[in-house]
Write an enzyme that holds these catalytic residues in place. Structure first.
Site, mmCIF file in Angstrom:
data_model
loop_
_atom_site.group_PDB
_atom_site.id
_atom_site.type_symbol
_atom_site.label_atom_id
_atom_site.label_comp_id
_atom_site.label_asym_id
_atom_site.label_seq_id
_atom_site.Cartn_x
_atom_site.Cartn_y
_atom_site.Cartn_z
ATOM 1 N NE ARG A 8 -36.583 -13.036 -4.617
ATOM 2 C CZ ARG A 8 -36.228 -12.874 -3.350
ATOM 3 N NH1 ARG A 8 -35.910 -13.936 -2.605
ATOM 4 N NH2 ARG A 8 -36.171 -11.666 -2.824
ATOM 5 C CB CYS A 11 -30.632 -10.750 -0.588
ATOM 6 S SG CYS A 11 -31.016 -9.941 0.974
#
Length: 286
Positions: free
Chosen positions: A182, A245
């Protein structure tokens, strides 16, 4: 070697011995991302640690924000914590049902920014508790409502403008807790996002690297293990840090880890990639 702030983490055997302590309140912070086909509210009703109340981060959040589970105003936090029967004179022990203490670390951080430092994360969470065959109950605990007090401290929270300015100033290091794929834009995000990649200048430290035997024990690493994980990622532990995040949940794990080893010059970018990646006016790296 022990943690510098050991009170932020409790073991399952300690909690088992203190379930009947009226000064302790157990909080189930279980949260599942949209891609996970599980219902946190239903699972809490079906089984939870005795005495636990469910803290829903998608409800105890900013009502008008287009982003998921953002920090609410102090007045809303006070009111909703009061409805759960939480008191300022209690010690909160927080757990969740996923390995990695993600949502429980998020809720621990929320209590801290609202002035309640007497909170701890259950090491290993519900998975370790169940594996050890400890007591469970079903249904709902409905304690009497209380007048919970909260005062917001913005020193541990960052917004996108501050993060953007920091790209140039480099005063604070940016630590991204997402997975390697990611971070590098190789896979889709958990929440719908228009762009892939990471904030320029950030370093990648997947939260799983801070856990001991992830997907087996789900417990936090030792102090030396935590330091080694940060060092391997290239993080200077003597400098201030911003964690980030996808939506501000797993970013709480490195923040908790740093507190455990005595590094509190750290804040979280609450909007994280779900905000940054959906804004075409903000720079990205892939």
């Amino acid at each position: 070697m022990t943690y510098a702030n050991p009170d932020a983490l409790v073991e399952t055997d300690w909690l088992a011995d203190h379930l009947d302590d009226p000064s302790i309140r157990v909080i189930d912070a279980t949260h599942f991302a949209p891609a996970v086909d599980r219902d946190a509210e239903f699972e809490h009703e079906m089984r939870h640690i005795p005495g636990a109340v469910w803290f829903d981060i998608d409800n105890i959040c900013a009502e008008c924000s287009p982003l998921p589970h953002m920090v609410p105003p102090a007045e809303r936090f006070e009111a909703l914590c009061g409805r759960l029967g939480l008191r300022n004179d209690q010690r909160f022990i927080i757990y969740d049902a996923l390995g990695g203490c993600c949502a429980s670390a998020r809720v621990w951080w929320m209590f801290r920014i609202f002035g309640h430092d007497n909170a701890a994360v259950l090491n290993g969470g519900l998975l370790k508790w169940i594996r050890e065959k400890r007591p469970m109950e079903d249904g709902w605990n409905k304690p009497d409502a209380t007048a919970f007090g909260a005062h917001f401290n913005d020193s541990q929270v960052r917004v996108w403008r501050q993060v953007k300015d920091n790209i140039e100033s480099k005063v604070e290091q940016l630590v991204d807790a997402r997975s390697h794929d990611r971070f590098h834009g190789l896979v889709d995000e958990v929440y719908l996002c228009k762009r892939h990649g990471h904030i320029p200048g950030s370093v990648n430290l997947p939260f799983t690297n801070i856990m001991e035997n992830y997907k087996q024990d789900y417990v936090m690493k030792s102090p030396d293990g935590i330091r080694a994980a940060f060092a391997e990622a290239g993080v200077d532990m003597d400098a201030p840090i911003i964690t980030t995040c996808g939506t501000g949940v797993t970013a709480a794990v490195p923040l908790l880890a740093m507190h455990l080893i005595g590094h509190d010059n750290v804040a979280m970018y609450d909007g994280s990639w779900n905000e940054w990646g959906n804004r075409p006016d903000l720079p990205i790296e892939i």
